[in-house]
Design a protein around this motif. Sequence first.
Motif, PDB file in Angstrom:
ATOM      1  N   ARG A 129       0.828  -1.209   0.000  1.00  0.00           N
ATOM      2  CA  ARG A 129       0.000   0.000   0.000  1.00  0.00           C
ATOM      3  C   ARG A 129       0.865   1.263   0.000  1.00  0.00           C
ATOM      4  O   ARG A 129       0.392   2.370   0.306  1.00  0.00           O
ATOM      5  N   GLU A 130       2.164   1.084  -0.282  1.00  0.00           N
ATOM      6  CA  GLU A 130       3.126   2.173  -0.429  1.00  0.00           C
ATOM      7  C   GLU A 130       3.304   2.984   0.859  1.00  0.00           C
ATOM      8  O   GLU A 130       3.654   4.161   0.822  1.00  0.00           O
ATOM      9  N   GLN A 131       3.090   2.331   1.993  1.00  0.00           N
ATOM     10  CA  GLN A 131       3.346   2.962   3.297  1.00  0.00           C
ATOM     11  C   GLN A 131       4.719   2.441   3.770  1.00  0.00           C
ATOM     12  O   GLN A 131       4.825   1.613   4.651  1.00  0.00           O
ATOM     13  N   TYR A 132       5.757   2.957   3.118  1.00  0.00           N
ATOM     14  CA  TYR A 132       7.083   2.362   3.246  1.00  0.00           C
ATOM     15  C   TYR A 132       7.703   2.530   4.631  1.00  0.00           C
ATOM     16  O   TYR A 132       8.416   1.651   5.108  1.00  0.00           O
ATOM     17  N   SER A 133       7.454   3.645   5.287  1.00  0.00           N
ATOM     18  CA  SER A 133       8.027   3.869   6.611  1.00  0.00           C
ATOM     19  C   SER A 133       7.508   2.826   7.609  1.00  0.00           C
ATOM     20  O   SER A 133       8.285   2.214   8.348  1.00  0.00           O
ATOM     21  N   GLU A 134       6.176   2.631   7.600  1.00  0.00           N
ATOM     22  CA  GLU A 134       5.570   1.617   8.473  1.00  0.00           C
ATOM     23  C   GLU A 134       6.091   0.227   8.117  1.00  0.00           C
ATOM     24  O   GLU A 134       6.401  -0.587   8.983  1.00  0.00           O
ATOM     25  N   GLY A 135       6.164  -0.048   6.820  1.00  0.00           N
ATOM     26  CA  GLY A 135       6.626  -1.363   6.370  1.00  0.00           C
ATOM     27  C   GLY A 135       8.039  -1.659   6.815  1.00  0.00           C
ATOM     28  O   GLY A 135       8.345  -2.770   7.277  1.00  0.00           O
ATOM     29  N   MET A 136       8.937  -0.664   6.684  1.00  0.00           N
ATOM     30  CA  MET A 136      10.331  -0.860   7.076  1.00  0.00           C
ATOM     31  C   MET A 136      10.469  -1.104   8.588  1.00  0.00           C
ATOM     32  O   MET A 136      11.257  -1.927   9.024  1.00  0.00           O
ATOM     33  N   SER A 149      15.001   4.625   5.706  1.00  0.00           N
ATOM     34  CA  SER A 149      15.612   5.845   6.253  1.00  0.00           C
ATOM     35  C   SER A 149      17.010   5.516   6.766  1.00  0.00           C
ATOM     36  O   SER A 149      17.393   4.342   6.891  1.00  0.00           O
ATOM     37  N   GLN A 150      17.773   6.538   7.097  1.00  0.00           N
ATOM     38  CA  GLN A 150      19.120   6.327   7.632  1.00  0.00           C
ATOM     39  C   GLN A 150      19.059   5.562   8.946  1.00  0.00           C
ATOM     40  O   GLN A 150      19.887   4.691   9.210  1.00  0.00           O
ATOM     41  N   GLU A 151      18.049   5.866   9.762  1.00  0.00           N
ATOM     42  CA  GLU A 151      17.900   5.178  11.039  1.00  0.00           C
ATOM     43  C   GLU A 151      17.625   3.686  10.828  1.00  0.00           C
ATOM     44  O   GLU A 151      18.226   2.831  11.493  1.00  0.00           O
ATOM     45  N   ILE A 152      16.728   3.377   9.877  1.00  0.00           N
ATOM     46  CA  ILE A 152      16.403   1.972   9.588  1.00  0.00           C
ATOM     47  C   ILE A 152      17.624   1.260   9.011  1.00  0.00           C
ATOM     48  O   ILE A 152      17.913   0.098   9.358  1.00  0.00           O
ATOM     49  N   HIS A 208      21.803  -2.706   9.619  1.00  0.00           N
ATOM     50  CA  HIS A 208      23.242  -3.026   9.622  1.00  0.00           C
ATOM     51  C   HIS A 208      23.643  -3.728  10.920  1.00  0.00           C
ATOM     52  O   HIS A 208      24.362  -4.737  10.897  1.00  0.00           O
ATOM     53  N   ASN A 209      23.173  -3.218  12.052  1.00  0.00           N
ATOM     54  CA  ASN A 209      23.511  -3.814  13.348  1.00  0.00           C
ATOM     55  C   ASN A 209      22.946  -5.230  13.478  1.00  0.00           C
ATOM     56  O   ASN A 209      23.597  -6.124  14.034  1.00  0.00           O
ATOM     57  N   LEU A 210      21.725  -5.419  12.960  1.00  0.00           N
ATOM     58  CA  LEU A 210      21.121  -6.753  13.007  1.00  0.00           C
ATOM     59  C   LEU A 210      21.903  -7.742  12.146  1.00  0.00           C
ATOM     60  O   LEU A 210      22.116  -8.890  12.538  1.00  0.00           O
ATOM     61  N   MET A 211      22.334  -7.301  10.988  1.00  0.00           N
ATOM     62  CA  MET A 211      23.105  -8.194  10.118  1.00  0.00           C
ATOM     63  C   MET A 211      24.476  -8.505  10.697  1.00  0.00           C
ATOM     64  O   MET A 211      25.010  -9.603  10.502  1.00  0.00           O
ATOM     65  N   GLU A 212      25.047  -7.571  11.433  1.00  0.00           N
ATOM     66  CA  GLU A 212      26.301  -7.840  12.144  1.00  0.00           C
ATOM     67  C   GLU A 212      26.083  -8.926  13.199  1.00  0.00           C
ATOM     68  O   GLU A 212      26.936  -9.789  13.420  1.00  0.00           O
ATOM     69  N   GLU A 213      24.914  -8.868  13.838  1.00  0.00           N
ATOM     70  CA  GLU A 213      24.565  -9.881  14.839  1.00  0.00           C
ATOM     71  C   GLU A 213      24.449 -11.263  14.192  1.00  0.00           C
ATOM     72  O   GLU A 213      24.924 -12.260  14.729  1.00  0.00           O
ATOM     73  N   VAL A 214      23.819 -11.307  13.019  1.00  0.00           N
ATOM     74  CA  VAL A 214      23.696 -12.575  12.285  1.00  0.00           C
ATOM     75  C   VAL A 214      25.072 -13.087  11.896  1.00  0.00           C
ATOM     76  O   VAL A 214      25.388 -14.273  12.081  1.00  0.00           O
ATOM     77  N   TYR A 215      25.897 -12.188  11.366  1.00  0.00           N
ATOM     78  CA  TYR A 215      27.241 -12.581  10.937  1.00  0.00           C
ATOM     79  C   TYR A 215      28.047 -13.133  12.112  1.00  0.00           C
ATOM     80  O   TYR A 215      28.702 -14.174  12.000  1.00  0.00           O
ATOM     81  N   SER A 216      27.976 -12.452  13.248  1.00  0.00           N
ATOM     82  CA  SER A 216      28.733 -12.885  14.433  1.00  0.00           C
ATOM     83  C   SER A 216      28.273 -14.252  14.897  1.00  0.00           C
ATOM     84  O   SER A 216      29.087 -15.109  15.276  1.00  0.00           O
TER      85      SER A 216
END
Length: 464
Positions: free
Chosen positions: A394-401, A435-438, A443-451
């Motif tokens: 529904r193109e509500q990208y902020s909520e979706g992210m 967004s930059q915050e998302i 990035h932090n979550l993927m670092e957790e997966v990698y670790s």
Amino acid sequence: MEPATTIRSTIEDYIRKQGYTLQYFADISGVNAGTLSAIIKGTRPIAMAQLDLITQGMNLEEGYFYETYGAECFVESAPHWRRLEPFLQRCAELDKLDCIQRVIQQVTDDRSYISELFEMAEGMLERGQQKAARMLYECVAECEKYQHSERLALCQYRIFTLSLGQNQHDNLRAAVHFEPYINRLDEERQLDAIKDLANTYASLRYWDKLFSLADELGHKAEIIQSFTKKKVNKESRVTAYPLFVYQAYSNLLKANACECRGEYTEALKYTEKYNNLVNIPNPNDEDMIYINMFNRWTEVNTYLYNLMMGKKEVLPIYVAWIEQNEKETLTALVKIIEAANKYDMNIDDVLFKFDKSINSILSDRTLSEGYNEQLKNDLYSKLLFELAMYYFNREQYSEGMQKLVNCLSSAIRINNSNDIIQCVALFERYRYFASQEIESIYHNLMEEVYSYYEIKKNHGYTLV
């Protein structure tokens, strides 16, 4: 050889340094002076009750001497069950699991205590001392690992249920390890074991395996029921539920497996089957609890499967049913949003109606262990993923992210590889709208997966 500092030498030093007479310390501790004298001289062993009184009299924390007591009484000398039993029980009560582990590793050289340890584990399980109980079950199972015994199978069943938690890989490992022991259990107890195993595979989304176990459950329940001519009351039966429940539940699980494979017509067929199976003659009060439960499931699942086949006209009826049955809100919302994504339905009014419920569900992270919580964790992740998909569509990208990174976090927490992959794929599809915050959270979550996977690789862990 005695340890450099024994319990009795510690007591003697304490009395001397405090300037107490033996009688005075006997008065403040509540231990008879003659008994206390014999303990200090080493001519009388210390009973657990006396040890606790002495510890209290010395103003020490509960269980202060347990590690030393375990070494003196059960490691360095031949253990006696009359003293070992209260020691293990007190350790369980105070959560001194290291003391239990150290002692049972020593005492199991004497196989004569295996039966007592098993019965004690059963008692601990009933009292909710799960970690201590699991240690004893594992000890008994290790001692009997070469025996084709029902007790070994029952230990493995207990270990399996106590192993279930939020980590899906660990749950799969526990399920695979336990399954070969099912047929060694008492025939009636097998019904509960198969049910628990099937629920575990349901939470893991192994639909073919779920269907196979459900079929086995129904077959065994039918055989047992054919040999049981009269009802067995709740107090004397082995199974957790009346026998007819297992046949009905078998068909409910099959319906669930068919639904998740997109076979909705077949799901409706099995729904009708379990609805018919609960129509038993002369039901008692307990029977009626389960009959009413299956009747509710029949009603709601009929709505659900029709909705999933694209029959949008059942949505208002389904929503009205949910409003009257709040406990089913999480499951129902997942399916409604899934149907909306599949058939491009606008359900904004439904999401608005259940806004408080959704926020409550998404903020409830105080989940305990066990297969019911496994299913809840799985549904929680699915709710977030389906919401993310709905908002993107529904193109509500902020909520979706926001929902997507929350879903990824949940998937990482329960170690669900499939959900992690789905989240990553969906994020990459819509990365442009992040967004930059998302981006930073992702990035932090993927670092957790990698670790996590680096740790697995370095330690040589496997999936099962």
